[in-house]
Scaffold this active site. Structure first.
Site, mmCIF file in Angstrom:
data_model
loop_
_atom_site.group_PDB
_atom_site.id
_atom_site.type_symbol
_atom_site.label_atom_id
_atom_site.label_comp_id
_atom_site.label_asym_id
_atom_site.label_seq_id
_atom_site.Cartn_x
_atom_site.Cartn_y
_atom_site.Cartn_z
ATOM 1 C CD GLU A 139 -1.255 -0.289 3.711
ATOM 2 O OE1 GLU A 139 -1.113 0.309 4.795
ATOM 3 O OE2 GLU A 139 -2.090 -1.195 3.523
ATOM 4 N N GLY A 140 2.082 1.217 -0.463
ATOM 5 C CA GLY A 140 2.921 2.398 -0.577
ATOM 6 C C GLY A 140 3.634 2.808 0.691
#
Length: 363
Positions: free
Chosen positions: A323-324
């Protein structure tokens, strides 16, 4: 047959300005701290100067996290610790501020944008700005069927291009790129194995939420089966994404290529983004010059992809959550490199020499 000609990207993408990079290197040699004493921060500052075509480098003022989201049918085989079709729950948690990327983005003052490409949920359950690019509900089970039709793959790719244009046009000056998916690391493993010519076991990792040995064996078998379907279409990157990728992966690939066209630097997160970057490199060999590898997540597929692209991770913290989040951890490092490159004073003797030359010219 697709109307999209990926070969156009080879001509559209230029390398970061080499002349500007040499000017940045020369400026760095004149600064008060000896060149090389800041390690990779020197390289980062010079890379950013070349990407911006600016000396001194400009500060990163409008970074943004962009996350492409989707569910993958392959998750039905139990290859993930998360339930199949459950990526929408992760998306809602990010939006509500309860995921690691939400906390880090809030702390760093960076906005987060989520783009739903193939979540397996009712689109009305999510905000319009999240779902407006959706191509389909879930991607196909890639061990026995295509992830997408070729038309859906093209639509997803074009959506990624459109999002890159929207970011560049809005003034975003650096993108932290990640994914929110269930089953995405399995699809990524297939792409990496296919493009690197390796066996399934070489690229099969434990995923964002670690799986046990039995699930790992199921995942390895799924990648092996999908790999057989991938090899016949290796020469056509869009068909490859349709066969064993997914709508989110096709969109990420389009986003990466168009970001390079728009000269928008991108920090890459984990194995899913790395796999898409590898596909994009096959399309346009100069594209990786616009990307930074944020971190080593420990996923073998990511390591294989980054090695093939000659991208060295900035950090090695073992962050697997996806998710970054891992990529966002690298952002302060890039911002620090920009600040040092721009703000460190030059050595007094260098300034004196420059003033003397200016006086001689005046005489």
């Amino acid at each position: 047959m697709s109307s999209l000609n990926l070969d156009d990207f080879t001509d559209l993408i230029e390398r970061p300005d080499g002349g500007v990079r040499r000017d940045a290197e020369a400026r760095r040699e004149r600064q008060i701290v000896p060149p090389g004493s800041l390690g990779r921060l020197d390289d980062l500052g010079e890379w950013l100067s070349a990407a911006q075509s600016a000396v001194p480098v400009r500060p990163i003022e409008q970074p943004r996290v962009v996350l492409f989201a989707g569910d993958h049918g392959i998750a039905e085989l139990g290859v993930s610790a998360r339930p199949a079709g459950g990526a929408d729950r992760l998306v809602r948690d990010v939006l509500e501020g309860g995921r690691p990327v939400s906390v880090l983005a809030r702390r760093l003052g960076v906005p987060v944008r989520i783009v739903d490409m193939a979540l397996d949920c009712d689109p009305e359950s999510l905000p319009d700005e999240v779902v407006r690019h959706r191509v389909r509900r879930g991607s196909g089970r890639i061990d026995i069927e295509d992830a997408l039709t070729l038309e859906e793959a093209e639509a997803a790719f074009r959506a990624g291009v459109a999002v890159a244009d929207e970011e560049a046009d809005s003034g975003t000056d650096l993108v932290v790129l990640g994914d929110v998916s269930v089953g995405g690391t399995t699809a990524a493993g297939v792409l990496v194995a296919a493009l690197c010519g390796t066996d399934a076991s070489v690229v099969t990792g434990r995923g964002g939420e670690a799986i046990d040995d039995l699930a790992w064996m199921r995942k390895c078998a799924a990648i092996r089966d999908a790999l057989r379907r991938a090899r016949p279409v290796l020469g056509d990157q869009l068909q490859l994404l349709a066969t064993v990728g997914g709508a989110d992966l096709a969109a990420i690939t389009g986003f990466l290529l168009q970001s390079a066209v728009r000269k928008l630097p991108v920090i890459l997160d984990g194995v899913v983004v790395a796999a898409c970057a590898l596909v994009a490199q096959r399309v346009a060999f100069r594209a990786p010059d616009w990307w930074l590898a944020a971190h080593d997540s420990g996923e073998p597929g990511q390591a294989k992809a980054l090695d093939r692209m000659a991208l060295e991770p900035l950090l090695s913290h073992g962050v697997t959550v996806g998710e970054g989040a891992g990529a966002l951890l690298a952002l302060p490092l890039v911002q620090a490199a920009a600040a040092l490159a721009a703000e460190l004073p030059e050595r007094p003797e260098v300034l004196e020499t420059a003033e003397e030359k200016a006086e001689e010219k005046a005489e």
